[in-house]
Design a protein around this motif. Structure first.
Motif, PDB file in Angstrom:
ATOM      1  N   SER A  23       0.915  -1.384   0.193  1.00  0.00           N
ATOM      2  CA  SER A  23       0.006  -0.061  -0.077  1.00  0.00           C
ATOM      3  C   SER A  23       0.710   1.298  -0.103  1.00  0.00           C
ATOM      4  O   SER A  23       0.435   2.408  -0.606  1.00  0.00           O
ATOM      5  CB  SER A  23      -0.884  -0.103   1.058  1.00  0.00           C
ATOM      6  N   GLN A  61       0.899   2.980  -3.153  1.00  0.00           N
ATOM      7  CA  GLN A  61      -0.155   4.118  -3.638  1.00  0.00           C
ATOM      8  C   GLN A  61       0.271   5.526  -3.406  1.00  0.00           C
ATOM      9  O   GLN A  61       0.070   6.346  -4.316  1.00  0.00           O
ATOM     10  CB  GLN A  61      -1.224   3.759  -2.566  1.00  0.00           C
ATOM     11  N   GLN A  81       2.577  -9.568  -1.922  1.00  0.00           N
ATOM     12  CA  GLN A  81       1.412  -8.756  -2.401  1.00  0.00           C
ATOM     13  C   GLN A  81       1.241  -8.188  -3.614  1.00  0.00           C
ATOM     14  O   GLN A  81       2.356  -7.861  -4.387  1.00  0.00           O
ATOM     15  CB  GLN A  81       1.130  -7.772  -1.254  1.00  0.00           C
ATOM     16  N   GLU A  92      -0.958  -5.038  -5.568  1.00  0.00           N
ATOM     17  CA  GLU A  92      -1.957  -3.944  -5.268  1.00  0.00           C
ATOM     18  C   GLU A  92      -2.419  -3.202  -6.557  1.00  0.00           C
ATOM     19  O   GLU A  92      -1.770  -3.024  -7.408  1.00  0.00           O
ATOM     20  CB  GLU A  92      -1.163  -3.175  -4.312  1.00  0.00           C
ATOM     21  N   GLY A 152      -5.490  -5.063  -2.612  1.00  0.00           N
ATOM     22  CA  GLY A 152      -4.354  -5.716  -2.356  1.00  0.00           C
ATOM     23  C   GLY A 152      -4.464  -7.241  -2.518  1.00  0.00           C
ATOM     24  O   GLY A 152      -5.507  -7.540  -1.555  1.00  0.00           O
TER      25      GLY A 152
HETATM   26  N1  DAH Z   1      -2.653  -3.377   2.674  1.00  0.00           N
HETATM   27  C1  DAH Z   1      -3.619  -4.254   3.094  1.00  0.00           C
HETATM   28  C2  DAH Z   1      -2.967  -5.466   4.049  1.00  0.00           C
HETATM   29  O1  DAH Z   1      -1.769  -5.771   3.919  1.00  0.00           O
HETATM   30  C3  DAH Z   1      -4.346  -5.143   2.179  1.00  0.00           C
HETATM   31  C4  DAH Z   1      -5.151  -3.929   1.367  1.00  0.00           C
HETATM   32  C5  DAH Z   1      -6.658  -3.567   1.891  1.00  0.00           C
HETATM   33  C6  DAH Z   1      -4.870  -3.388   0.106  1.00  0.00           C
HETATM   34  C7  DAH Z   1      -7.378  -3.005   1.258  1.00  0.00           C
HETATM   35  C8  DAH Z   1      -5.663  -2.261  -0.040  1.00  0.00           C
HETATM   36  C9  DAH Z   1      -7.073  -2.134   0.377  1.00  0.00           C
HETATM   37  O2  DAH Z   1      -5.255  -1.421  -1.036  1.00  0.00           O
HETATM   38  O3  DAH Z   1      -7.687  -1.022  -0.303  1.00  0.00           O
HETATM   39  O4  DAH Z   1      -3.341  -6.008   4.667  1.00  0.00           O
END
Ligand code: DAH
Length: 326
Positions: free
Chosen positions: A171, A174, A209, A211, A296
């Motif tokens: 994230s 982003q 991950q 995203e 993600g």
């Molecule tokens: N970053 C979150 C995690 O690692 C996963 C995630 C959730 C990514 C919601 C996103 C999102 O872009 O909108 O648990």
């Protein structure tokens, strides 16, 4: 003197015919001994030289030396040639070739590449590189997770300094993308992330991950839902069953998790939501003007489901017996 001349000619002719036909080093050695060995034909002629009257010695000596030189050079040249042939014969051309063992892609790389392809098909631009060592600011702060926020408990990690850490998710990318660009934007970024997790059947301290982020005017949750449905069906086949479950993430509002039905169980494979106004504020976008969604995915989890693997550790132990299966 004429006798000697005739004799030299005779020896020269005989030597030439022999040296042309010789086919191996042993035979060549026999020729050498026969002509210029201690009792060789040419050597013997030099003995005759001593018996000649002085006025003839000069011419006769020249003749004999010339012959001796010719014989020596020819033998040396032939020796080289035969040795070269012998070396070449050491390569057995009838043997089968040596096969090079080619490696292949790791199962997680295969999944990440597949995710990239699907994202590309849905109009996302793929960013293949982003920092795994991250600032607290990008990993937490700018994603609406201030210091001491209880949500930080979801993402324990290794701090390198009190401001720098191993990123716990993709994230933060982003924020990096939004800081650099102006909307509209539609990007997808896979990468490795780290958590203070035990290494057990369902956890690894380093994993993957991927995203997605879409920012434009009037982006709706329906659009997010439609996109993810396409994504998941592309990944698991058109008959895949998925469901959206309300959830919480500090950087999205509302937030949801998507689970797929697999082997009699609902398995969560991604988190998603509409980009939080606080996140827009952190990057200087007007939250009244711009809207967007983010999601993600967990490639490890997806690989486990797709390949029917029940232990995440198999991906990281580098056991060739496992890796060769793909
Ligand atoms: N970053 C979150 C995690 O690692 C996963 C995630 C959730 C990514 C919601 C996103 C999102 O872009 O909108 O648990």
């Amino acid at each position: 003197m004429d006798d000697l001349r005739a004799k030299v000619e005779e020896i020269r002719r005989e030597f030439k015919s022999l040296i042309e036909e010789v086919g191996d080093l042993d035979a060549l050695e026999r020729i050498r001994i026969r002509f210029i060995g201690k009792k060789g034909e040419v050597t013997e002629l030099f003995k005759v030289l001593r018996t000649l009257p002085p006025e003839m010695k000069r011419e006769a000596g020249k003749l004999l030396n010339q012959l001796k030189n010719e014989v020596e050079t020819s033998i040396a040249r032939k020796k080289d040639e035969l040795e070269r042939l012998a070396r070449r014969a050491a390569y057995d051309l009838s043997l089968p070739g040596r096969r090079h063992r080619l490696g292949h892609k790791h199962p997680l790389t295969l999944i990440v590449e597949e995710l990239n392809e699907i994202a590309k098909g849905l109009g996302f631009e793929i960013l293949t590189e982003s920092p795994e060592i991250e600032w607290d600011y990008y990993n937490f702060e700018a994603l609406n997770i201030p210091a001491h926020h209880p949500a930080r408990d979801m993402w324990s990690t290794l701090f390198i300094t009190d401001k720098m850490l191993l990123r716990t998710h993709t994230s933060p990318v982003q924020i990096r993308v939004m800081e650099k660009r102006t909307p509209p934007l539609k990007v997808f970024f896979p990468g490795r992330v780290y958590r203070l997790d035990p290494f057990d059947q369902t956890h690894a301290p380093a994993f993957y991950q991927a995203e997605g982020l879409y920012i434009n005017r009037n982006v709706s949750f329906a659009e997010l839902k439609g996109t993810l449905e396409l994504f998941v069906k592309e990944l698991f086949g058109p008959s895949a069953k998925l469901k959206f479950v309300p959830s919480y993430f500090p950087f999205t509002e509302p937030s949801a998790e998507v689970a797929v039905y697999y082997n009699g169980e609902w398995l969560e494979i991604l988190g998603c939501g509409m980009v939080h106004p606080k996140v827009f504020e952190a990057v200087g976008y007007d939250p009244e003007f711009w809207t967007g969604y983010a999601f993600g995915l967990g490639p490890d989890r997806i690989a486990m489901i797709k390949y029917g693997i029940d232990d995440i550790r198999l991906f990281y132990e580098n056991d060739l017996r496992f890796l060769k299966e793909f």
